[in-house]
Design a protein around this motif. Structure first.
Motif, PDB file in Angstrom:
ATOM      1  N   LEU B  68      45.327  53.216  32.307  1.00  0.00           N
ATOM      2  CA  LEU B  68      44.388  52.612  31.349  1.00  0.00           C
ATOM      3  C   LEU B  68      45.116  51.940  30.184  1.00  0.00           C
ATOM      4  N   ALA B  69      46.306  52.438  29.862  1.00  0.00           N
ATOM      5  CA  ALA B  69      47.054  51.855  28.742  1.00  0.00           C
ATOM      6  C   ALA B  69      47.760  50.562  29.138  1.00  0.00           C
ATOM      7  N   ASP B  70      47.767  50.253  30.423  1.00  0.00           N
ATOM      8  CA  ASP B  70      48.507  49.088  30.921  1.00  0.00           C
ATOM      9  C   ASP B  70      47.660  47.818  30.751  1.00  0.00           C
ATOM     10  N   PRO B  71      48.141  46.830  29.996  1.00  0.00           N
ATOM     11  CA  PRO B  71      47.337  45.616  29.785  1.00  0.00           C
ATOM     12  C   PRO B  71      47.070  44.841  31.086  1.00  0.00           C
ATOM     13  N   VAL B  72      47.976  44.932  32.032  1.00  0.00           N
ATOM     14  CA  VAL B  72      47.758  44.217  33.306  1.00  0.00           C
ATOM     15  C   VAL B  72      46.585  44.849  34.050  1.00  0.00           C
ATOM     16  N   PHE B  73      46.450  46.161  33.943  1.00  0.00           N
ATOM     17  CA  PHE B  73      45.312  46.815  34.583  1.00  0.00           C
ATOM     18  C   PHE B  73      44.003  46.307  33.982  1.00  0.00           C
ATOM     19  N   ARG B  74      43.974  46.206  32.645  1.00  0.00           N
ATOM     20  CA  ARG B  74      42.729  45.756  31.997  1.00  0.00           C
ATOM     21  C   ARG B  74      42.404  44.320  32.396  1.00  0.00           C
ATOM     22  N   ASP B  75      43.439  43.474  32.476  1.00  0.00           N
ATOM     23  CA  ASP B  75      43.219  42.097  32.954  1.00  0.00           C
ATOM     24  C   ASP B  75      42.701  42.111  34.400  1.00  0.00           C
ATOM     25  N   SER B  76      43.307  42.982  35.209  1.00  0.00           N
ATOM     26  CA  SER B  76      42.914  43.044  36.625  1.00  0.00           C
ATOM     27  C   SER B  76      41.456  43.484  36.771  1.00  0.00           C
ATOM     28  N   LEU B  77      41.049  44.401  35.907  1.00  0.00           N
ATOM     29  CA  LEU B  77      39.671  44.901  35.956  1.00  0.00           C
ATOM     30  C   LEU B  77      38.686  43.763  35.659  1.00  0.00           C
ATOM     31  N   TRP B  78      38.969  43.006  34.618  1.00  0.00           N
ATOM     32  CA  TRP B  78      38.111  41.879  34.260  1.00  0.00           C
ATOM     33  C   TRP B  78      38.127  40.821  35.373  1.00  0.00           C
ATOM     34  N   THR B  80      38.727  41.241  38.513  1.00  0.00           N
ATOM     35  CA  THR B  80      38.009  41.748  39.685  1.00  0.00           C
ATOM     36  C   THR B  80      36.509  41.521  39.520  1.00  0.00           C
ATOM     37  N   PHE B  81      36.026  41.812  38.328  1.00  0.00           N
ATOM     38  CA  PHE B  81      34.598  41.635  38.037  1.00  0.00           C
ATOM     39  C   PHE B  81      34.213  40.156  38.173  1.00  0.00           C
ATOM     40  N   LEU B  82      35.012  39.301  37.535  1.00  0.00           N
ATOM     41  CA  LEU B  82      34.740  37.860  37.577  1.00  0.00           C
ATOM     42  C   LEU B  82      34.786  37.343  39.022  1.00  0.00           C
ATOM     43  N   PHE B  83      35.825  37.730  39.717  1.00  0.00           N
ATOM     44  CA  PHE B  83      36.072  37.322  41.099  1.00  0.00           C
ATOM     45  C   PHE B  83      34.885  37.718  41.984  1.00  0.00           C
ATOM     46  N   TYR B 242      46.586  37.925  47.313  1.00  0.00           N
ATOM     47  CA  TYR B 242      48.009  38.194  47.530  1.00  0.00           C
ATOM     48  C   TYR B 242      48.707  37.007  48.181  1.00  0.00           C
ATOM     49  N   VAL B 243      48.078  36.424  49.175  1.00  0.00           N
ATOM     50  CA  VAL B 243      48.716  35.298  49.869  1.00  0.00           C
ATOM     51  C   VAL B 243      48.742  34.049  48.984  1.00  0.00           C
ATOM     52  N   LEU B 244      47.647  33.792  48.265  1.00  0.00           N
ATOM     53  CA  LEU B 244      47.584  32.550  47.491  1.00  0.00           C
ATOM     54  C   LEU B 244      48.418  32.604  46.217  1.00  0.00           C
ATOM     55  N   THR B 245      48.325  33.689  45.468  1.00  0.00           N
ATOM     56  CA  THR B 245      48.946  33.691  44.130  1.00  0.00           C
ATOM     57  C   THR B 245      49.774  34.927  43.809  1.00  0.00           C
ATOM     58  N   THR B 250      50.871  34.309  35.592  1.00  0.00           N
ATOM     59  CA  THR B 250      50.759  35.241  34.456  1.00  0.00           C
ATOM     60  C   THR B 250      49.640  36.267  34.662  1.00  0.00           C
ATOM     61  N   ASN B 251      49.548  36.780  35.854  1.00  0.00           N
ATOM     62  CA  ASN B 251      48.549  37.819  36.190  1.00  0.00           C
ATOM     63  C   ASN B 251      47.107  37.352  36.013  1.00  0.00           C
ATOM     64  N   SER B 252      46.901  36.029  35.931  1.00  0.00           N
ATOM     65  CA  SER B 252      45.549  35.530  35.654  1.00  0.00           C
ATOM     66  C   SER B 252      44.618  35.683  36.855  1.00  0.00           C
ATOM     67  N   THR B 253      45.154  35.910  38.047  1.00  0.00           N
ATOM     68  CA  THR B 253      44.294  36.177  39.208  1.00  0.00           C
ATOM     69  C   THR B 253      44.542  37.591  39.755  1.00  0.00           C
ATOM     70  N   GLN B 254      45.229  38.386  38.965  1.00  0.00           N
ATOM     71  CA  GLN B 254      45.507  39.751  39.429  1.00  0.00           C
ATOM     72  C   GLN B 254      44.190  40.533  39.502  1.00  0.00           C
ATOM     73  N   VAL B 255      43.940  41.145  40.645  1.00  0.00           N
ATOM     74  CA  VAL B 255      42.748  41.985  40.798  1.00  0.00           C
ATOM     75  C   VAL B 255      43.193  43.412  41.126  1.00  0.00           C
ATOM     76  N   LEU B 256      42.266  44.331  41.092  1.00  0.00           N
ATOM     77  CA  LEU B 256      42.667  45.731  41.226  1.00  0.00           C
ATOM     78  C   LEU B 256      43.368  46.019  42.552  1.00  0.00           C
ATOM     79  N   SER B 257      42.896  45.382  43.623  1.00  0.00           N
ATOM     80  CA  SER B 257      43.509  45.692  44.927  1.00  0.00           C
ATOM     81  C   SER B 257      44.956  45.202  44.991  1.00  0.00           C
TER      82      SER B 257
END
Lengths: 484, 301
Positions: B68-78, B80-83, B242-245, B250-257
Motif C-alpha cells: 500500500l505504501a508503494d506509489p506504483v501500486f496506487r497508480d496501478s490500482l487507478w 486498473t479501474f480506468l482500464f 504486458y505485451v504492448l507496454t 512511466t508506469n502509466s499503463t501499469q495495472v494490478l495484474s
C-alpha cells in the motif's frame, strides 16, 4: 422390439468406449514422453530460429572429470541472440555427455521467459533442470542455489584469476557465497552510423556525453534521424541509464551497499537526459522493448545506440547496406568517468534441491570454461571470457574480424572493453536489491518522468529513492544485502 | 397402485454416477489450476517469501502495508479501474451495435460473423503482438494512413506517450472482448419473443424507441452477464498490457495484474506480488454478486 441400428450406441457403450480411448491415449502419451529422446539441436530453440554452426575456429578440448559421472543433466538457457551459438552449443553439450556417461538435454527458451521459468522451477522445490542460465544476475535466488565456490576455485586453479567484473556479478560478499558461476559476459559499446556522424564533425563517433548531445542534436535537426538511449521499462534502457549515472558520478549504491541515488550527480544526469531528449530524441524511446534499438539502427532510423554487437551481426547476416556504416565507440565520458554496464552477464545456477545432478552440472561448467575460445568464436565474438587466458586469440580476432567486417578492424574498440565495463551494482556487488530495482525498472521510470515533464528532476529522484530504500530494507531484513 | 423405482443395472446407467463423472474433469481442473494457486497466493501474501527463498515466515499484514505504501501500486490500482471501466463501456456499446447488425439477414453474413469472432478466437498473445507492430513508433501503418490523409505531420508514438498508450491498451482490450460480448447479446436478442417485436412494430415505434424502451430493457440481464465477463477478463488478464507496454511509459499503463507479475516474478518479491494480485479479489467478488443479483432481479421483473 425395434431393431437397433449398428451405428447407434448406448450411453453405457459410449462411456466404455470413451474410457478405453482415453486410456489408450494416456498410455500412448506417457510412452512417448518417457522413451523419445528429442535431438538437442532441435529442442526448443525459442522462435524456431536455427543457424548453421560457424565454420572453422578453435577445436573443442576435453578434460577428464575428477569423479565418475552418471545420470541425466538437463540444461535450461536462453535462445542466444546469435543463433549460430545455439547450433554449436547443443551438440557440444551432448558430446560432452556421451564422453562422461551423462545423458544431456538442452532446452532453450526466449530470453524474456527465462526469469519466470527459473523462479517457478526453484519455487516448486523439484526443478526440472539441473543447470540454469540467464543473461543477468540471479542474486535473488541465493538461498535456493548451490554454492559455486568450488567451481570458481577449480577454474581459477586451471585458467587463472576470474575477472573482477564477473566475480562481482556472481558473489555475495555479505554471505561469502557464489550464488552463480559467471564464466562469460558481453560488452556494451556504442553503435553509431559513421556517415551521419562524419557529416557533423565526429567521424569516430561521439567520445563524450557532450559530443553525443551536440552531434546527435545536429543530426536530428539536419537529417531527422534521432539517436536512441532508451527510457523504457526494459533491459537495454536499464543498462544504458546506469552507465549515464556512473559517468556523471552518481549510482544506486556505494561500495558498501548504502543507497546513494539522491545526489546532485543524479540530478545532473537527469537534467542532461532531459536536454538530450529535447534535442535529439522522440517519444519512441519511452515505448521500446529490448529489440527496438536494434531494429531502429538496422532500419536506418537511429544514429547511435548503446548495444552489443548483435544488432550489427544481424545487419551483416541479412546483407543490409547499413552494416558497413555501423561503427563502435567505447563508453562515453561524463563529468566523472566513462563507464557502462556489461550488456549481458551470464549467470549459471544449480538449484539446491533433491535429485539435482550437482556433480555433472559443475563438471559441465568446467568443460564450458575449458572451451571459452569456441564459445567466443561460435557466438561471433559476442561472448567474452571471464578467464581471458582461455581465449588468447581474442585480441587478434577483434583486430581483424574473421566474420567479414568492413573494415576488418571495425570491432577493435572491444579490445579495451574491460576498461569501461562494470557490473550493474557498481561500485558495490550485484546484490538482490539491485536485481529487483533492475526488474522493476525504477531507474528508466525516474529518467522518463523527468524527460516527459511529469516531475521535476528532484521529485523524480526522491520518488525513486523511496522505492529503492524500501527494496534495500526488504533484502537487508533477509541478510542478503549489506549497508544500512 | 404403487410405483417402484428400479435400481440401474449397470454403473453406466446411474445418473448420479454419470453426473459426478462428467463434472469431475472441471472440478479437478478448477481445484488444480485455480483453487490451489489461489490458496497459495493467500498464504504467500502473509509471508515474506521471495522467488529465491521458498521458506514461509509469516509476517502478518506487513506485506500488505508495504504494498500500500508503494506509489506504483496506487497508480496501478487507478489504472486498473480506468482500464476496466472505459474498456467495458466501449464493449457494451460496440457489442450491442454489433449484435443488432448480426441478427439481420444480409449478403456475406457468415463472413462478417467469422471476422467478428476472429479477435476472440485468436491467441491473445499473437493478436496483441500484431497490435504491437501496428502501433509501432516508427513503422505504424495507422500513422502512415493518418499522414496520407493529411491529419498528422509527425508520428503519433502511440505507445510512447502516457495518454495514447492508455488509449491503445484500452482499445485493444475492447477489440478483444467485443466478440464474446456480441455473441452473448446476440443470444439475448434471439431469445426476445417475436410477438413483442411484432407488437412494437404494429404500434409504429421507431428504431431508437424500440432500442431504448424495449430491446435494451429486455436485454439488461444478458448485458449484465456480458459486463461481468468483460470486467473479470479485463482485470485478471495481463497479456494485452504486458505485451504492448509492460506497464510503461512511466508506469502509466501499469495495472494490478502486470504489477503483480513484475513485482513477484521479475523483481523476486513473491509475497508482495501475491498481495498485489489478491488486492482486487474482494472488489471482484462484490462486482460479481451485485451484477448477478441485478440480473436475477431484472429476470424476475
Amino acid at each position: 422390439m425395434p431393431r437397433r441400428s449398428p451405428f447407434v450406441i448406448t450411453r453405457r457403450e459410449f462411456l466404455y468406449l470413451s474410457g478405453a480411448a482415453a486410456l489408450t491415449a494416456a498410455c500412448g502419451t506417457g510412452g512417448s514422453a518417457t522413451t523419445t529422446t528429442v535431438p538437442t539441436t532441435l529442442a526448443g530453440t525459442g522462435a524456431g530460429t536455427t543457424a548453421a554452426p560457424v565454420e572453422g575456429g578453435p577445436e573443442v578440448s576435453f578434460v577428464e572429470p575428477a569423479e565418475q559421472l552418471s545420470g541425466e543433466l538437463k540444461i535450461l538457457l536462453w535462445s542466444h541472440f546469435v543463433p549460430a551459438h545455439d547450433s554449436w552449443f547443443d551438440p557440444f553439450a551432448q558430446e560432452w555427455g556421451e564422453m562422461v556417461g551423462v545423458d544431456v538435454t538442452v532446452d532453450h527458451i526466449a530470453v524474456a521467459d527465462v526469469p519466470a521459468a527459473i523462479a517457478s522451477e526453484i519455487q516448486s522445490g523439484q526443478p526440472e533442470h539441473d543447470l540454469m542460465q540467464y543473461i543477468a544476475v540471479l542474486s535473488q535466488h541465493e538461498p535456493s542455489v548451490v554454492d559455486m565456490a568450488d567451481v570458481v576455485q577449480e577454474a581459477e586453479n586451471r585458467y587463472g584469476t576470474m575477472l573482477d567484473l564477473t566475480r562481482r556479478s556472481s558473489f555475495n560478499p555479505n554471505t561469502e557465497k557464489y550464488y552463480a558461476y559467471a564464466p562469460s559476459w558481453v560488452p556494451d559499446p556504442g553503435d553509431y552510423r559513421r556517415s551521419l556522424w562524419e557529416a557533423v564533425g565526429f567521424p569516430d563517433g561521439p567520445a563524450s556525453y557532450d559530443d553525443l548531445l551536440q552531434g546527435g542534436s545536429e543530426i536530428f535537426s539536419s537529417e531527422g534521424v534521432q539517436l536512441g538511449i532508451g527510457m523504457s521499462q526494459e533491459i537495454d534502457s536499464n543498462m544504458a541509464l546506469r552507465g549515464l549515472l556512473w559517468s556523471f558520478g552518481a549510482g544506486i549504491q556505494d561500495e558498501n551497499e548504502n543507497v546513494i541515488i539522491n545526489s546532485d550527480a543524479t540530478i545532473a544526469a537527469i537534467e542532461y537526459m532531459n536536454e538530450l531528449f529535447a534535442g535529439a530524441m522522440t517519444p519512441e524511446v519511452f515505448a521500446w522493448n529490448a529489440a527496438s534499438n536494434n531494429q531502429g539502427l538496422n532500419s536506418g532510423e537511429l544514429s547511435y545506440i548503446l548495444n552489443s554487437i548483435s544488432a550489427y551481426r544481424t545487419a551483416q547476416d541479412e546483407g543490409l547496406e547499413v552494416a558497413d556504416d555501423i561503427f563502435f565507440t567505447p563508453a562515453l565520458a561524463g563529468p566523472e568517468t566513462a563507464l557502462v554496464a556489461s550488456h549481458v552477464m551470464y549467470n549459471w545456477i544449480v538449484p539446491d534441491a533433491p535429485d539435482v545432478n550437482v556433480a555433472a552440472a559443475k563438471e559441465f561448467l568446467l568443460h564450458y570454461t575449458e572451451n571459452l575460445a569456441p564459445v567466443a568464436w561460435n557466438s561471433k565474438l559476442y561472448d567474452f571470457p571471464a578467464f581471458p587466458d582461455r581465449v588468447p586469440d581474442l585480441t587478434g580476432w577483434i583486430d581483424s574480424d574473421p566474420f567479414g567486417s568492413n573494415p576488418a578492424d571495425k570491432l577493435k574498440v572491444l579490445n579495451t572493453s574491460l576498461d569501461w565495463a562494470t557490473n550493474i551494482g557498481h561500485p558495490g556487488p550485484a546484490n538482490p536489491a539491485v536485481g529487483q530495482i533492475f526488474g522493476e525498472s525504477i531507474i528508466p521510470v525516474m529518467f522518463a518522468e523527468a524527460a516527459q515533464g511529469a516531475k521535476s528532476p528532484q521529485q523524480a529522484v526522491e520518488d525513486a529513492e523511496a522505492q529503492i530504500n524500501a527494496i534495500f530494507d526488504d533484502w537487508r531484513g533477509q541478510g542478503l544485502v549489506g549497508g544500512g | 397402485m404403487t410405483s417402484t423405482t428400479r435400481q440401474p443395472r449397470y454403473l453406466g446407467d446411474n445418473p448420479r454416477f454419470l453426473a459426478g463423472l462428467f463434472m469431475s474433469p472441471a472440478v479437478i481442473y478448477i481445484i488444480a489450476l485455480v483453487g490451489f494457486p489461489f490458496v497459495l497466493a493467500i498464504i504467500y501474501a502473509f509471508t515474506d517469501i521471495s522467488t529465491g527463498n521458498p521458506d514461509l515466515e509469516f509476517v502478518g499484514l506487513a506485506t500488505f502495508r508495504r504494498v500500500l505504501a508503494d506509489p506504483v501500486f496506487r497508480d496501478s490500482l487507478w489504472n486498473t479501474f480506468l482500464f476496466a471501466v472505459v474498456a467495458n463501456v466501449l464493449v457494451v456499446i460496440l457489442a450491442t451495435a454489433l449484435a443488432e447488425i448480426l441478427i439481420r439477414d444480409f449478403k456475406g453474413k457468415w463472413l462478417v460473423r467469422f471476422l467478428v469472432l476472429l479477435p476472440w478466437v485468436a491467441p491473445v498473445s499473437l493478436a496483441t503482438i500484431t497490435w504491437l507492430w501496428t502501433l509501432d513508433s516508427i513503422f505504424s501503418p495507422i500513422d502512415w494512413l493518418l499522414r496520407q490523409a493529411g491529419l498528422i505531420t509527425e508520428n503519433m508514438y502511440w505507445l510512447g506517450r502516457p495518454g495514447t498508450a492508455m488509449t491503445s491498451v484500452i482499445a485493444v482490450q475492447a477489440w478483444r472482448i467485443v466478440p464474446l460480448a456480441a455473441v452473448i447479446v446476440l443470444a439475448g436478442l434471439i431469445a426476445i419473443p417475436k410477438d413483442i417485436t411484432d407488437a412494437v412494430a404494429v404500434d409504429g415505434a421507431g428504431f431508437w424507441r424500440r432500442m431504448f424502451q424495449v430491446t435494451i430493457p429486455l436485454l439488461a440481464p444478458i448485458i449484465a452477464v456480458a459486463v461481468l465477463f468483460g470486467v473479470i477478463l479485463t482485470i485478471s488478464d495481463m497479456s494485452v498490457v504486458y505485451v504492448l507496454t509492460r506497464g510503461g511509459p512511466t508506469n502509466s499503463t501499469q495495472v494490478l495484474s502486470t504489477w503483480a507479475f513484475i513485482k513477484g516474478i521479475e523483481g523476486g518479491a513473491l509475497a508482495q506480488g501475491a498481495a498485489v494480485a489478491l488486492f482486487l479479489l474482494p472488489v471482484l467478488i462484490g462486482i460479481t454478486a451485485v451484477v448477478l443479483r441485478l440480473a436475477r432481479r431484472r429476470e424476475v421483473l
